[in-house]
Design a protein around this motif. Structure first.
Motif, PDB file in Angstrom:
ATOM      1  N   PRO A 158      32.553  13.357  63.477  1.00  0.00           N
ATOM      2  CA  PRO A 158      33.473  14.137  64.325  1.00  0.00           C
ATOM      3  C   PRO A 158      34.124  15.316  63.616  1.00  0.00           C
ATOM      4  N   ALA A 159      34.191  15.264  62.284  1.00  0.00           N
ATOM      5  CA  ALA A 159      34.806  16.368  61.550  1.00  0.00           C
ATOM      6  C   ALA A 159      34.052  17.680  61.738  1.00  0.00           C
ATOM      7  N   TYR A 160      32.769  17.604  62.118  1.00  0.00           N
ATOM      8  CA  TYR A 160      31.970  18.817  62.312  1.00  0.00           C
ATOM      9  C   TYR A 160      32.020  19.341  63.746  1.00  0.00           C
ATOM     10  N   GLU A 161      32.755  18.684  64.611  1.00  0.00           N
ATOM     11  CA  GLU A 161      32.772  19.108  66.016  1.00  0.00           C
ATOM     12  C   GLU A 161      33.211  20.564  66.190  1.00  0.00           C
ATOM     13  N   PRO A 162      34.236  21.040  65.477  1.00  0.00           N
ATOM     14  CA  PRO A 162      34.590  22.464  65.622  1.00  0.00           C
ATOM     15  C   PRO A 162      33.467  23.409  65.200  1.00  0.00           C
ATOM     16  N   PHE A 163      32.701  23.014  64.207  1.00  0.00           N
ATOM     17  CA  PHE A 163      31.566  23.839  63.769  1.00  0.00           C
ATOM     18  C   PHE A 163      30.511  23.937  64.861  1.00  0.00           C
ATOM     19  N   TRP A 164      30.133  22.792  65.437  1.00  0.00           N
ATOM     20  CA  TRP A 164      29.125  22.817  66.500  1.00  0.00           C
ATOM     21  C   TRP A 164      29.620  23.643  67.686  1.00  0.00           C
ATOM     22  N   ALA A 165      30.899  23.503  68.008  1.00  0.00           N
ATOM     23  CA  ALA A 165      31.455  24.262  69.124  1.00  0.00           C
ATOM     24  C   ALA A 165      31.419  25.760  68.848  1.00  0.00           C
ATOM     25  N   LEU A 206      18.308  14.732  62.922  1.00  0.00           N
ATOM     26  CA  LEU A 206      18.156  15.035  64.348  1.00  0.00           C
ATOM     27  C   LEU A 206      18.540  13.843  65.205  1.00  0.00           C
ATOM     28  N   SER A 207      18.198  12.641  64.758  1.00  0.00           N
ATOM     29  CA  SER A 207      18.548  11.446  65.522  1.00  0.00           C
ATOM     30  C   SER A 207      20.058  11.282  65.609  1.00  0.00           C
ATOM     31  N   HIS A 208      20.770  11.576  64.533  1.00  0.00           N
ATOM     32  CA  HIS A 208      22.230  11.526  64.580  1.00  0.00           C
ATOM     33  C   HIS A 208      22.768  12.507  65.617  1.00  0.00           C
ATOM     34  N   LEU A 209      22.241  13.711  65.644  1.00  0.00           N
ATOM     35  CA  LEU A 209      22.731  14.708  66.589  1.00  0.00           C
ATOM     36  C   LEU A 209      22.436  14.299  68.032  1.00  0.00           C
ATOM     37  N   ILE A 210      21.296  13.674  68.259  1.00  0.00           N
ATOM     38  CA  ILE A 210      20.915  13.249  69.607  1.00  0.00           C
ATOM     39  C   ILE A 210      21.730  12.034  70.044  1.00  0.00           C
ATOM     40  N   GLY A 213      25.570  12.303  70.810  1.00  0.00           N
ATOM     41  CA  GLY A 213      26.034  13.132  71.914  1.00  0.00           C
ATOM     42  C   GLY A 213      26.377  14.560  71.540  1.00  0.00           C
ATOM     43  N   VAL A 214      26.115  14.970  70.297  1.00  0.00           N
ATOM     44  CA  VAL A 214      26.407  16.356  69.914  1.00  0.00           C
ATOM     45  C   VAL A 214      25.670  17.336  70.823  1.00  0.00           C
ATOM     46  N   LEU A 215      24.415  17.036  71.148  1.00  0.00           N
ATOM     47  CA  LEU A 215      23.639  17.958  71.983  1.00  0.00           C
ATOM     48  C   LEU A 215      24.031  17.871  73.453  1.00  0.00           C
ATOM     49  N   ASP A 216      24.677  16.779  73.868  1.00  0.00           N
ATOM     50  CA  ASP A 216      25.265  16.729  75.211  1.00  0.00           C
ATOM     51  C   ASP A 216      26.478  17.645  75.281  1.00  0.00           C
ATOM     52  N   ARG A 217      27.308  17.586  74.262  1.00  0.00           N
ATOM     53  CA  ARG A 217      28.542  18.371  74.270  1.00  0.00           C
ATOM     54  C   ARG A 217      28.297  19.859  74.033  1.00  0.00           C
ATOM     55  N   HIS A 218      27.170  20.182  73.382  1.00  0.00           N
ATOM     56  CA  HIS A 218      26.896  21.581  73.035  1.00  0.00           C
ATOM     57  C   HIS A 218      25.455  21.933  73.412  1.00  0.00           C
ATOM     58  N   ARG A 255      21.027  10.862  78.066  1.00  0.00           N
ATOM     59  CA  ARG A 255      19.656  10.861  78.557  1.00  0.00           C
ATOM     60  C   ARG A 255      18.730  10.251  77.516  1.00  0.00           C
ATOM     61  N   PRO A 256      17.476   9.978  77.887  1.00  0.00           N
ATOM     62  CA  PRO A 256      16.513   9.516  76.881  1.00  0.00           C
ATOM     63  C   PRO A 256      16.399  10.527  75.737  1.00  0.00           C
ATOM     64  N   PRO A 257      16.304  10.056  74.508  1.00  0.00           N
ATOM     65  CA  PRO A 257      16.269  10.973  73.359  1.00  0.00           C
ATOM     66  C   PRO A 257      15.194  12.046  73.446  1.00  0.00           C
ATOM     67  N   SER A 258      14.040  11.723  74.014  1.00  0.00           N
ATOM     68  CA  SER A 258      12.964  12.715  74.067  1.00  0.00           C
ATOM     69  C   SER A 258      13.366  13.957  74.852  1.00  0.00           C
ATOM     70  N   SER A 259      14.281  13.816  75.790  1.00  0.00           N
ATOM     71  CA  SER A 259      14.666  14.970  76.609  1.00  0.00           C
ATOM     72  C   SER A 259      15.414  16.015  75.793  1.00  0.00           C
ATOM     73  N   TYR A 260      16.048  15.604  74.700  1.00  0.00           N
ATOM     74  CA  TYR A 260      16.821  16.542  73.883  1.00  0.00           C
ATOM     75  C   TYR A 260      15.933  17.399  72.990  1.00  0.00           C
ATOM     76  N   LEU A 261      14.684  16.994  72.792  1.00  0.00           N
ATOM     77  CA  LEU A 261      13.808  17.784  71.933  1.00  0.00           C
ATOM     78  C   LEU A 261      13.590  19.182  72.498  1.00  0.00           C
ATOM     79  N   ARG A 262      13.722  19.316  73.818  1.00  0.00           N
ATOM     80  CA  ARG A 262      13.554  20.636  74.423  1.00  0.00           C
ATOM     81  C   ARG A 262      14.834  21.456  74.395  1.00  0.00           C
ATOM     82  N   GLN A 263      15.844  20.962  73.688  1.00  0.00           N
ATOM     83  CA  GLN A 263      17.039  21.752  73.373  1.00  0.00           C
ATOM     84  C   GLN A 263      17.015  22.237  71.922  1.00  0.00           C
ATOM     85  N   ILE A 264      16.025  21.817  71.162  1.00  0.00           N
ATOM     86  CA  ILE A 264      15.931  22.114  69.739  1.00  0.00           C
ATOM     87  C   ILE A 264      14.719  23.008  69.497  1.00  0.00           C
TER      88      ILE A 264
END
Length: 352
Positions: A158-165, A206-210, A213-218, A255-264
Protein backbone atom coordinates in the motif's frame (compact mmCIF):
# COMPACT_ATOMS: atom_id res chain seq x y z
CA UNK A 1 4.18 7.95 -42.77
CA UNK A 2 5.70 4.48 -42.50
CA UNK A 3 5.52 2.79 -39.11
CA UNK A 4 8.72 3.55 -37.18
CA UNK A 5 10.70 0.73 -35.59
CA UNK A 6 10.79 1.36 -31.85
CA UNK A 7 12.84 -0.64 -29.33
CA UNK A 8 11.48 -0.18 -25.79
CA UNK A 9 14.02 -2.33 -23.93
CA UNK A 10 17.48 -0.76 -24.17
CA UNK A 11 19.91 0.48 -21.54
CA UNK A 12 22.38 3.24 -20.79
CA UNK A 13 25.28 3.06 -18.36
CA UNK A 14 25.70 6.13 -16.15
CA UNK A 15 29.24 6.43 -14.76
CA UNK A 16 28.13 9.49 -12.78
CA UNK A 17 25.84 7.33 -10.64
CA UNK A 18 28.51 4.75 -9.94
CA UNK A 19 30.98 7.48 -9.00
CA UNK A 20 28.40 8.91 -6.59
CA UNK A 21 27.93 5.66 -4.64
CA UNK A 22 31.51 4.39 -4.82
CA UNK A 23 32.81 3.59 -1.35
CA UNK A 24 29.56 4.39 0.47
CA UNK A 25 28.43 2.19 3.37
CA UNK A 26 26.06 -0.47 2.11
CA UNK A 27 27.47 -0.82 -1.39
CA UNK A 28 29.94 -3.56 -0.48
CA UNK A 29 27.21 -5.52 1.31
CA UNK A 30 24.87 -5.17 -1.67
CA UNK A 31 27.57 -6.39 -4.04
CA UNK A 32 28.32 -9.33 -1.76
CA UNK A 33 24.63 -10.29 -1.88
CA UNK A 34 24.67 -10.11 -5.68
CA UNK A 35 27.79 -12.27 -5.72
CA UNK A 36 26.13 -14.94 -3.58
CA UNK A 37 23.01 -14.91 -5.73
CA UNK A 38 24.77 -14.92 -9.11
CA UNK A 39 27.87 -16.97 -8.40
CA UNK A 40 31.52 -16.17 -9.15
CA UNK A 41 31.47 -17.58 -12.69
CA UNK A 42 28.54 -15.38 -13.72
CA UNK A 43 30.15 -12.27 -12.28
CA UNK A 44 33.38 -12.92 -14.17
CA UNK A 45 31.61 -13.36 -17.51
CA UNK A 46 29.29 -10.39 -16.91
CA UNK A 47 32.16 -8.07 -16.03
CA UNK A 48 33.98 -8.75 -19.29
CA UNK A 49 30.76 -8.56 -21.27
CA UNK A 50 29.87 -5.11 -19.90
CA UNK A 51 33.39 -3.75 -20.42
CA UNK A 52 33.25 -4.76 -24.07
CA UNK A 53 29.97 -2.92 -24.50
CA UNK A 54 30.76 0.34 -22.72
CA UNK A 55 30.92 2.44 -25.93
CA UNK A 56 27.41 1.31 -26.93
CA UNK A 57 26.20 1.93 -23.37
CA UNK A 58 27.63 5.42 -22.97
CA UNK A 59 28.37 7.09 -26.32
CA UNK A 60 25.27 8.39 -28.16
CA UNK A 61 27.09 8.36 -31.51
CA UNK A 62 27.99 4.69 -31.13
CA UNK A 63 24.43 3.95 -30.03
CA UNK A 64 22.96 5.68 -33.07
CA UNK A 65 25.28 3.78 -35.43
CA UNK A 66 24.17 0.51 -33.85
CA UNK A 67 20.54 1.53 -34.22
CA UNK A 68 21.10 2.26 -37.91
CA UNK A 69 22.64 -1.18 -38.38
CA UNK A 70 19.64 -2.79 -36.66
CA UNK A 71 17.09 -0.72 -38.57
CA UNK A 72 15.78 0.81 -35.34
CA UNK A 73 14.38 4.33 -35.61
CA UNK A 74 13.86 5.09 -31.93
CA UNK A 75 14.95 3.65 -28.58
CA UNK A 76 13.25 4.03 -25.21
CA UNK A 77 16.41 4.19 -23.10
CA UNK A 78 16.44 3.09 -19.45
CA UNK A 79 19.35 3.08 -17.01
CA UNK A 80 21.17 -0.17 -16.47
CA UNK A 81 19.34 -1.98 -13.64
CA UNK A 82 22.67 -2.08 -11.80
CA UNK A 83 21.93 1.59 -10.99
CA UNK A 84 18.87 0.85 -8.81
CA UNK A 85 20.93 0.87 -5.60
CA UNK A 86 17.95 0.03 -3.41
CA UNK A 87 20.34 -0.33 -0.47
CA UNK A 88 20.93 3.43 -0.29
CA UNK A 89 19.78 5.64 2.60
CA UNK A 90 17.32 8.48 1.99
CA UNK A 91 19.89 11.17 1.28
CA UNK A 92 21.90 8.98 -1.10
CA UNK A 93 18.76 7.64 -2.77
CA UNK A 94 17.61 11.15 -3.62
CA UNK A 95 21.00 12.00 -5.07
CA UNK A 96 20.98 8.77 -7.12
CA UNK A 97 17.56 9.31 -8.71
CA UNK A 98 18.22 12.97 -9.45
CA UNK A 99 21.57 12.24 -11.05
CA UNK A 100 20.24 9.22 -12.96
CA UNK A 101 17.27 11.18 -14.32
CA UNK A 102 19.42 14.12 -15.36
CA UNK A 103 22.15 11.97 -16.90
CA UNK A 104 19.65 9.89 -18.87
CA UNK A 105 17.95 13.03 -20.14
CA UNK A 106 21.32 14.44 -21.22
CA UNK A 107 22.19 11.22 -23.04
CA UNK A 108 18.90 11.29 -24.95
CA UNK A 109 19.28 15.01 -25.72
CA UNK A 110 22.09 14.07 -28.12
CA UNK A 111 19.40 12.82 -30.53
CA UNK A 112 15.96 13.82 -29.26
CA UNK A 113 14.26 12.61 -32.43
CA UNK A 114 15.62 9.09 -31.88
CA UNK A 115 16.08 8.64 -28.14
CA UNK A 116 13.48 8.85 -25.37
CA UNK A 117 14.42 8.16 -21.79
CA UNK A 118 13.19 6.63 -18.54
CA UNK A 119 14.37 7.58 -15.07
CA UNK A 120 14.67 5.84 -11.72
CA UNK A 121 12.76 5.89 -8.44
CA UNK A 122 14.01 4.62 -5.03
CA UNK A 123 11.55 1.84 -4.18
CA UNK A 124 13.25 1.34 -0.81
CA UNK A 125 11.90 4.74 0.32
CA UNK A 126 8.21 4.85 -0.73
CA UNK A 127 7.83 8.49 0.33
CA UNK A 128 10.41 9.47 -2.30
CA UNK A 129 8.98 7.45 -5.18
CA UNK A 130 6.31 9.91 -6.35
CA UNK A 131 8.64 12.94 -6.16
CA UNK A 132 11.23 10.94 -8.10
CA UNK A 133 8.66 10.17 -10.81
CA UNK A 134 7.74 13.87 -11.01
CA UNK A 135 11.43 14.76 -11.25
CA UNK A 136 11.85 12.37 -14.19
CA UNK A 137 8.87 13.85 -16.01
CA UNK A 138 10.09 17.39 -15.35
CA UNK A 139 13.32 16.46 -17.15
CA UNK A 140 11.45 15.34 -20.25
CA UNK A 141 11.63 11.61 -19.57
CA UNK A 142 8.72 9.37 -20.56
CA UNK A 143 8.51 7.65 -17.19
CA UNK A 144 10.60 5.44 -14.94
CA UNK A 145 12.11 1.98 -14.64
CA UNK A 146 11.60 -0.19 -11.53
CA UNK A 147 12.66 -3.62 -10.29
CA UNK A 148 10.33 -6.40 -9.13
CA UNK A 149 10.73 -5.97 -5.35
CA UNK A 150 12.43 -3.55 -3.02
CA UNK A 151 13.98 -4.81 0.22
CA UNK A 152 11.06 -5.92 2.39
CA UNK A 153 8.32 -4.74 0.00
CA UNK A 154 6.52 -6.07 -3.04
CA UNK A 155 4.97 -3.81 -5.66
CA UNK A 156 1.51 -4.45 -4.17
CA UNK A 157 2.53 -2.75 -0.92
CA UNK A 158 0.00 0.00 0.00
CA UNK A 159 2.92 2.39 0.48
CA UNK A 160 3.25 2.56 -3.32
CA UNK A 161 -0.37 3.53 -3.93
CA UNK A 162 0.43 7.25 -4.41
CA UNK A 163 3.06 6.30 -6.99
CA UNK A 164 0.66 4.16 -9.01
CA UNK A 165 -1.95 6.91 -8.84
CA UNK A 166 0.50 9.57 -10.03
CA UNK A 167 1.84 7.38 -12.84
CA UNK A 168 -1.70 6.74 -14.07
CA UNK A 169 -2.68 10.41 -13.75
CA UNK A 170 0.34 11.72 -15.65
CA UNK A 171 0.43 8.98 -18.28
CA UNK A 172 3.99 8.09 -17.27
CA UNK A 173 5.41 4.81 -18.48
CA UNK A 174 6.52 2.37 -15.78
CA UNK A 175 8.99 -0.18 -17.11
CA UNK A 176 9.15 -3.28 -14.89
CA UNK A 177 12.65 -4.72 -15.24
CA UNK A 178 13.82 -7.08 -12.45
CA UNK A 179 17.39 -6.97 -11.26
CA UNK A 180 18.61 -10.05 -9.46
CA UNK A 181 16.45 -12.81 -8.06
CA UNK A 182 15.16 -13.35 -4.55
CA UNK A 183 15.60 -17.13 -4.83
CA UNK A 184 19.19 -16.43 -3.71
CA UNK A 185 21.86 -19.15 -3.84
CA UNK A 186 19.55 -21.74 -5.37
CA UNK A 187 20.36 -20.11 -8.72
CA UNK A 188 24.05 -19.33 -8.19
CA UNK A 189 25.42 -21.42 -11.08
CA UNK A 190 25.05 -21.70 -14.85
CA UNK A 191 23.60 -18.15 -14.92
CA UNK A 192 20.31 -19.50 -13.56
CA UNK A 193 19.95 -16.26 -11.61
CA UNK A 194 19.12 -14.64 -14.94
CA UNK A 195 17.75 -17.38 -17.19
CA UNK A 196 15.34 -18.68 -14.53
CA UNK A 197 15.40 -15.82 -12.05
CA UNK A 198 14.35 -12.95 -14.30
CA UNK A 199 11.24 -14.64 -15.74
CA UNK A 200 10.30 -15.72 -12.22
CA UNK A 201 10.65 -12.21 -10.84
CA UNK A 202 8.55 -10.81 -13.69
CA UNK A 203 5.79 -13.32 -13.02
CA UNK A 204 5.81 -12.72 -9.26
CA UNK A 205 5.76 -8.92 -9.58
CA UNK A 206 2.95 -8.90 -12.15
CA UNK A 207 0.94 -11.36 -10.07
CA UNK A 208 1.20 -9.06 -7.06
CA UNK A 209 -0.10 -6.14 -9.12
CA UNK A 210 -2.99 -8.22 -10.49
CA UNK A 211 -4.13 -10.12 -7.39
CA UNK A 212 -3.82 -7.09 -5.07
CA UNK A 213 -6.15 -4.95 -7.19
CA UNK A 214 -3.57 -2.34 -8.24
CA UNK A 215 -4.69 -2.70 -11.86
CA UNK A 216 -8.36 -2.42 -10.81
CA UNK A 217 -7.68 0.84 -9.03
CA UNK A 218 -5.47 2.23 -11.82
CA UNK A 219 -6.76 0.89 -15.14
CA UNK A 220 -5.00 3.65 -17.11
CA UNK A 221 -1.55 2.68 -15.84
CA UNK A 222 1.02 2.39 -18.65
CA UNK A 223 3.01 -0.60 -17.44
CA UNK A 224 5.58 -2.36 -19.65
CA UNK A 225 6.87 -5.75 -18.49
CA UNK A 226 10.34 -6.76 -19.68
CA UNK A 227 11.18 -10.26 -20.90
CA UNK A 228 7.68 -10.85 -22.23
CA UNK A 229 6.31 -10.81 -18.70
CA UNK A 230 8.32 -13.87 -17.75
CA UNK A 231 6.41 -17.07 -17.07
CA UNK A 232 3.07 -15.43 -16.35
CA UNK A 233 1.45 -15.02 -19.81
CA UNK A 234 2.06 -18.64 -20.83
CA UNK A 235 0.93 -20.02 -17.45
CA UNK A 236 -1.92 -17.61 -16.72
CA UNK A 237 -4.45 -20.47 -16.74
CA UNK A 238 -3.21 -21.59 -13.33
CA UNK A 239 -3.83 -18.09 -11.98
CA UNK A 240 -7.35 -18.08 -13.40
CA UNK A 241 -8.04 -21.46 -11.85
CA UNK A 242 -6.91 -20.33 -8.41
CA UNK A 243 -9.03 -17.19 -8.72
CA UNK A 244 -12.13 -19.26 -9.45
CA UNK A 245 -11.40 -22.10 -7.01
CA UNK A 246 -10.18 -20.30 -3.88
CA UNK A 247 -11.64 -17.42 -1.90
CA UNK A 248 -8.21 -16.25 -0.73
CA UNK A 249 -7.07 -15.86 -4.35
CA UNK A 250 -10.14 -13.95 -5.55
CA UNK A 251 -10.52 -11.48 -2.68
CA UNK A 252 -8.16 -8.83 -4.04
CA UNK A 253 -9.04 -8.42 -7.72
CA UNK A 254 -12.38 -8.10 -9.48
CA UNK A 255 -11.87 -10.28 -12.56
CA UNK A 256 -10.00 -13.40 -13.68
CA UNK A 257 -6.26 -12.65 -13.73
CA UNK A 258 -5.94 -13.32 -17.46
CA UNK A 259 -8.18 -10.34 -18.21
CA UNK A 260 -5.60 -7.95 -16.73
CA UNK A 261 -2.91 -8.99 -19.20
CA UNK A 262 -4.60 -6.78 -21.77
CA UNK A 263 -3.98 -3.80 -19.49
CA UNK A 264 -0.22 -4.44 -19.52
CA UNK A 265 2.36 -4.00 -22.28
CA UNK A 266 4.97 -6.71 -22.82
CA UNK A 267 8.23 -6.56 -24.70
CA UNK A 268 8.97 -9.17 -27.38
CA UNK A 269 12.21 -10.47 -25.83
CA UNK A 270 11.30 -14.13 -25.25
CA UNK A 271 14.00 -15.79 -27.43
CA UNK A 272 11.56 -18.21 -29.07
CA UNK A 273 9.25 -17.50 -32.02
CA UNK A 274 6.65 -19.97 -30.76
CA UNK A 275 6.58 -18.30 -27.35
CA UNK A 276 6.27 -14.89 -29.01
CA UNK A 277 3.28 -16.07 -31.03
CA UNK A 278 1.69 -17.40 -27.86
CA UNK A 279 2.35 -14.11 -26.07
CA UNK A 280 0.61 -12.24 -28.88
CA UNK A 281 -2.31 -14.68 -28.78
CA UNK A 282 -2.77 -14.36 -25.01
CA UNK A 283 -2.34 -10.60 -24.51
CA UNK A 284 -3.24 -9.27 -27.97
CA UNK A 285 -0.94 -7.91 -30.66
CA UNK A 286 -1.73 -4.36 -29.52
CA UNK A 287 -0.05 -5.06 -26.18
CA UNK A 288 3.34 -6.34 -27.40
CA UNK A 289 6.28 -4.00 -28.06
CA UNK A 290 9.64 -4.62 -29.70
CA UNK A 291 12.43 -5.19 -27.16
CA UNK A 292 16.08 -6.16 -27.51
CA UNK A 293 17.83 -5.59 -24.12
CA UNK A 294 20.42 -3.59 -26.09
CA UNK A 295 23.33 -4.04 -25.83
CA UNK A 296 23.63 -6.86 -23.28
CA UNK A 297 24.37 -10.48 -24.14
CA UNK A 298 20.99 -11.73 -22.89
CA UNK A 299 19.34 -9.61 -25.55
CA UNK A 300 19.14 -9.97 -29.30
CA UNK A 301 21.42 -8.26 -31.80
CA UNK A 302 18.62 -8.15 -34.39
CA UNK A 303 15.24 -7.55 -32.73
CA UNK A 304 13.39 -7.09 -36.02
CA UNK A 305 14.61 -10.46 -37.34
CA UNK A 306 13.61 -12.09 -34.04
CA UNK A 307 10.15 -10.59 -34.43
CA UNK A 308 9.79 -11.67 -38.05
CA UNK A 309 10.79 -15.23 -37.10
CA UNK A 310 7.43 -15.49 -35.31
CA UNK A 311 5.68 -15.15 -38.69
CA UNK A 312 2.89 -12.98 -37.39
CA UNK A 313 0.39 -11.47 -39.83
CA UNK A 314 1.90 -8.34 -41.35
CA UNK A 315 -0.45 -5.95 -39.55
CA UNK A 316 0.39 -7.55 -36.20
CA UNK A 317 4.10 -7.54 -36.99
CA UNK A 318 4.01 -3.83 -37.82
CA UNK A 319 2.12 -3.10 -34.61
CA UNK A 320 4.71 -4.92 -32.50
CA UNK A 321 7.64 -3.52 -34.49
CA UNK A 322 6.68 0.03 -33.69
CA UNK A 323 3.05 0.96 -34.20
CA UNK A 324 2.05 0.21 -30.63
CA UNK A 325 5.04 2.06 -29.17
CA UNK A 326 4.43 5.04 -31.46
CA UNK A 327 0.95 5.34 -30.01
CA UNK A 328 2.14 4.78 -26.45
CA UNK A 329 4.87 7.42 -26.76
CA UNK A 330 2.71 9.86 -28.74
CA UNK A 331 5.36 9.97 -31.43
CA UNK A 332 3.07 11.58 -34.01
CA UNK A 333 2.30 14.42 -31.59
CA UNK A 334 5.97 14.79 -30.69
CA UNK A 335 6.92 15.00 -34.37
CA UNK A 336 4.19 17.56 -35.04
CA UNK A 337 5.40 19.70 -32.13
CA UNK A 338 9.00 19.43 -33.33
CA UNK A 339 7.99 20.47 -36.85
CA UNK A 340 5.95 23.37 -35.49
CA UNK A 341 8.90 24.51 -33.40
CA UNK A 342 11.23 24.25 -36.40
CA UNK A 343 8.83 26.27 -38.56
CA UNK A 344 8.45 28.92 -35.88
CA UNK A 345 12.22 29.17 -35.55
CA UNK A 346 12.65 29.45 -39.31
CA UNK A 347 9.99 32.16 -39.46
CA UNK A 348 11.62 34.09 -36.63
CA UNK A 349 14.97 33.93 -38.39
CA UNK A 350 13.40 35.09 -41.66
CA UNK A 351 11.80 38.08 -39.97
CA UNK A 352 14.90 39.00 -38.00
Amino acid sequence: MATPTVDVHVHVLLPEVEALVDGLPGLAEARALDARRDGAAALAVSGLMVRNRIPRLTDPAVRLAAMDAQGVDLQLVSPSPSHYHYWADEDTAEKVYRLANEATANHCAAAPDRLRGLGLVPLQHPEQVTPALDHALEHGLAGVEISSPAPGRDLSDPAYEPFWAQAAKTGAIVFLHPFGCTLDERLDRCYLSNTVGQPTENAVALSHLIFSGVLDRHPDLKLIAAHGGGYLPTHIGRSDHSWSARSDASSGCLRPPSSYLRQIYFDSLVHDPDVLRELVRVVGSERVLLGSDFPFDMGTEDPVAALRAARLPEAECDAVRGGNAATLLHLALALALALALALALALALALA
